[in-house]
Design a protein around this motif. Structure first.
Motif, PDB file in Angstrom:
ATOM      1  N   SER A 155       0.856  -1.192   0.000  1.00  0.00           N
ATOM      2  CA  SER A 155       0.000   0.000   0.000  1.00  0.00           C
ATOM      3  C   SER A 155       0.894   1.243   0.000  1.00  0.00           C
ATOM      4  CB  SER A 155      -0.893   0.011   1.235  1.00  0.00           C
ATOM      5  OG  SER A 155      -0.115   0.143   2.417  1.00  0.00           O
ATOM      6  N   ASP A 156       0.302   2.379  -0.348  1.00  0.00           N
ATOM      7  CA  ASP A 156       1.065   3.632  -0.342  1.00  0.00           C
ATOM      8  C   ASP A 156       1.605   3.935   1.055  1.00  0.00           C
ATOM      9  OD1 ASP A 156       0.596   4.000  -3.017  1.00  0.00           O
ATOM     10  OD2 ASP A 156      -1.088   5.380  -2.741  1.00  0.00           O
ATOM     11  N   ALA A 157       0.796   3.629   2.081  1.00  0.00           N
ATOM     12  CA  ALA A 157       1.224   3.904   3.453  1.00  0.00           C
ATOM     13  C   ALA A 157       2.454   3.081   3.829  1.00  0.00           C
ATOM     14  CB  ALA A 157       0.080   3.610   4.431  1.00  0.00           C
ATOM     15  N   SER A 158       2.457   1.800   3.481  1.00  0.00           N
ATOM     16  CA  SER A 158       3.602   0.953   3.844  1.00  0.00           C
ATOM     17  C   SER A 158       4.835   1.314   3.025  1.00  0.00           C
ATOM     18  CB  SER A 158       3.256  -0.526   3.671  1.00  0.00           C
ATOM     19  OG  SER A 158       3.128  -0.878   2.305  1.00  0.00           O
ATOM     20  N   LEU A 159       4.641   1.772   1.781  1.00  0.00           N
ATOM     21  CA  LEU A 159       5.787   2.183   0.961  1.00  0.00           C
ATOM     22  C   LEU A 159       6.393   3.478   1.502  1.00  0.00           C
ATOM     23  CD1 LEU A 159       4.563   1.335  -2.647  1.00  0.00           C
ATOM     24  CD2 LEU A 159       5.943  -0.039  -1.070  1.00  0.00           C
ATOM     25  N   HIS A 160       5.548   4.369   2.018  1.00  0.00           N
ATOM     26  CA  HIS A 160       6.069   5.578   2.670  1.00  0.00           C
ATOM     27  C   HIS A 160       6.909   5.199   3.882  1.00  0.00           C
ATOM     28  CE1 HIS A 160       6.330   9.549   4.474  1.00  0.00           C
ATOM     29  NE2 HIS A 160       5.854   9.036   5.581  1.00  0.00           N
ATOM     30  N   LEU A 212       8.630  -3.198  -7.615  1.00  0.00           N
ATOM     31  CA  LEU A 212       8.886  -2.163  -6.615  1.00  0.00           C
ATOM     32  C   LEU A 212      10.332  -1.695  -6.669  1.00  0.00           C
ATOM     33  CD1 LEU A 212       7.779  -0.591  -4.125  1.00  0.00           C
ATOM     34  CD2 LEU A 212       8.541  -2.510  -2.717  1.00  0.00           C
ATOM     35  N   GLN A 213      11.253  -2.642  -6.823  1.00  0.00           N
ATOM     36  CA  GLN A 213      12.671  -2.297  -6.891  1.00  0.00           C
ATOM     37  C   GLN A 213      13.009  -1.508  -8.146  1.00  0.00           C
ATOM     38  OE1 GLN A 213      14.170  -6.285  -6.474  1.00  0.00           O
ATOM     39  NE2 GLN A 213      14.495  -6.088  -4.260  1.00  0.00           N
ATOM     40  N   HIS A 216      11.786   2.025  -7.328  1.00  0.00           N
ATOM     41  CA  HIS A 216      12.518   2.650  -6.216  1.00  0.00           C
ATOM     42  C   HIS A 216      13.900   2.002  -6.113  1.00  0.00           C
ATOM     43  CE1 HIS A 216       8.816   4.633  -4.830  1.00  0.00           C
ATOM     44  NE2 HIS A 216       8.215   3.486  -5.063  1.00  0.00           N
ATOM     45  N   GLN A 217      14.829   2.528  -6.916  1.00  0.00           N
ATOM     46  CA  GLN A 217      16.161   1.944  -6.979  1.00  0.00           C
ATOM     47  C   GLN A 217      16.886   1.957  -5.626  1.00  0.00           C
ATOM     48  OE1 GLN A 217      17.804   0.454  -9.633  1.00  0.00           O
ATOM     49  NE2 GLN A 217      15.799   0.508 -10.615  1.00  0.00           N
ATOM     50  N   GLU A 218      16.486   2.894  -4.758  1.00  0.00           N
ATOM     51  CA  GLU A 218      17.181   3.004  -3.472  1.00  0.00           C
ATOM     52  C   GLU A 218      16.983   1.776  -2.586  1.00  0.00           C
ATOM     53  OE1 GLU A 218      13.112   4.915  -2.835  1.00  0.00           O
ATOM     54  OE2 GLU A 218      14.627   4.759  -4.417  1.00  0.00           O
ATOM     55  N   ILE A 219      15.939   0.977  -2.855  1.00  0.00           N
ATOM     56  CA  ILE A 219      15.724  -0.210  -2.022  1.00  0.00           C
ATOM     57  C   ILE A 219      16.085  -1.501  -2.756  1.00  0.00           C
ATOM     58  CG2 ILE A 219      13.882   0.933  -0.710  1.00  0.00           C
ATOM     59  CD1 ILE A 219      11.916  -0.888  -2.320  1.00  0.00           C
ATOM     60  N   ALA A 220      16.700  -1.367  -3.916  1.00  0.00           N
ATOM     61  CA  ALA A 220      16.997  -2.547  -4.740  1.00  0.00           C
ATOM     62  C   ALA A 220      17.858  -3.570  -4.001  1.00  0.00           C
ATOM     63  CB  ALA A 220      17.668  -2.118  -6.036  1.00  0.00           C
ATOM     64  N   GLY A 221      18.770  -3.096  -3.163  1.00  0.00           N
ATOM     65  CA  GLY A 221      19.670  -4.025  -2.487  1.00  0.00           C
ATOM     66  C   GLY A 221      19.244  -4.415  -1.090  1.00  0.00           C
TER      67      GLY A 221
END
Length: 291
Positions: A155-160, A212-213, A216-221
């Motif tokens: 959800s948008d909330a959990s991604l925030h 998702l990765q 949002h490249q910042e969470i790819a790893g």
């Protein structure tokens, strides 16, 4: 970078206050915090006749403020700019919600005693009414946070909450793990193979993580874990993973899109708040939701 212009700390004059003030100091040592408000509300209507008869016209607000000042002087040494606010209002939740709006508080720190010592009623009300993110500190929690668990349901909330967790762990040099709890439609067993259902469910979720990765490249790893609910609630599985992974902080997103306040908290955050977990619980709203 995570920076907090204004933070409110709710004190109740119990034994947890010292830990809560010390925890607040540790936050100020790790994150840029401009100002902290230490807050307590005296419900004068709850004072017994015996108290009034014995102490008469004592200035209770001044006495409470002096007590809090002693704790702050001892446990907050080296902390940031701060102010002690003691009020006498009939409704603590509304008073604190007003302070959040008046001082533009971004984060409220709330202590939590174990279930055998407290009903947690006030805390639950504050979670539902305060228009800001809330950091719940259980009395058994520790300050030395080394890893963060961020459960998501896409959800948008959990991604925030996930993006905030990533910023926090990067800023403080902590480890981050993402968790997703999935459920299977068990009503169709044994019409379909349970093994095939698990494989298919995990394929679908892994696909959602790949998407998702990409976005949002910042969470790819960042490592993520898929856990099947298997007869337990999502909150119970999250609590089990907390203990298993020895995480020091749990971050959850709050949706806040329900017009009925008593329903806006969400079942998973509410259940986790009412569990006796031993790590701080950061419940975060996005700026859009708060506005």
């Amino acid at each position: 970078m995570i920076a907090i212009d204004s933070m409110m700390v709710c004190l109740d004059l119990s034994e947890i206050d010292e830990k809560l003030v010390a925890f607040t100091r540790s936050i100020c040592e790790r994150l840029p915090v401009k100002k902290v408000y230490f807050v307590h509300n005296i419900k004068t209507y709850e004072l017994s006749d015996d108290f009034r008869e014995t102490f008469g016209d004592v200035d209770l607000s001044k006495e409470v403020e002096a007590n809090i000042a002693d704790i702050v002087a001892e446990q907050f040494a080296g902390g940031c700019d701060h102010e002690i606010l003691v009020s006498e209002e009939p409704n603590t939740e509304l008073m604190m919600a007003d302070l959040v709006k008046r001082y533009k508080v971004k984060l409220t720190v709330l202590g939590k005693r174990m279930s055998g010592k407290s009903t947690g009623a006030l805390g639950t009300k504050l979670l539902r009414i305060l228009p800001c993110s809330i950091l719940v500190f259980p009395e058994t929690a520790r300050f030395n946070i080394a890893s963060v668990l961020a459960p998501i349901d896409f959800s948008d909330a959990s991604l925030h909450a996930l993006r905030l967790s990533k910023s926090l762990t990067d800023q403080l040099g902590l480890q981050l793990e993402i968790l997703h709890v999935y459920k299977l439609p068990t009503q169709y067993f044994p019409l379909i193979s349970e093994e095939k259902a698990i494989k298919k469910a995990e394929e679908v979720v892994n696909g959602r993580f790949r998407e998702l990765q990409k976005r949002h490249q910042e969470i790819a790893g960042v490592p993520y874990l898929l856990v099947r609910a298997a007869g337990k609630s999502t909150a119970e599985r999250i609590a089990l993973q907390l203990r298993k992974g020895k995480h020091g902080l749990l971050v959850l997103g709050l949706k806040g899109n329900n017009p009925i306040p008593s329903l806006s908290l969400g079942s998973v955050p509410s259940k986790l708040y009412n569990m006796d977990i031993n790590v701080p619980l950061w419940l975060v709203y996005s700026e859009e939701v708060i506005q």
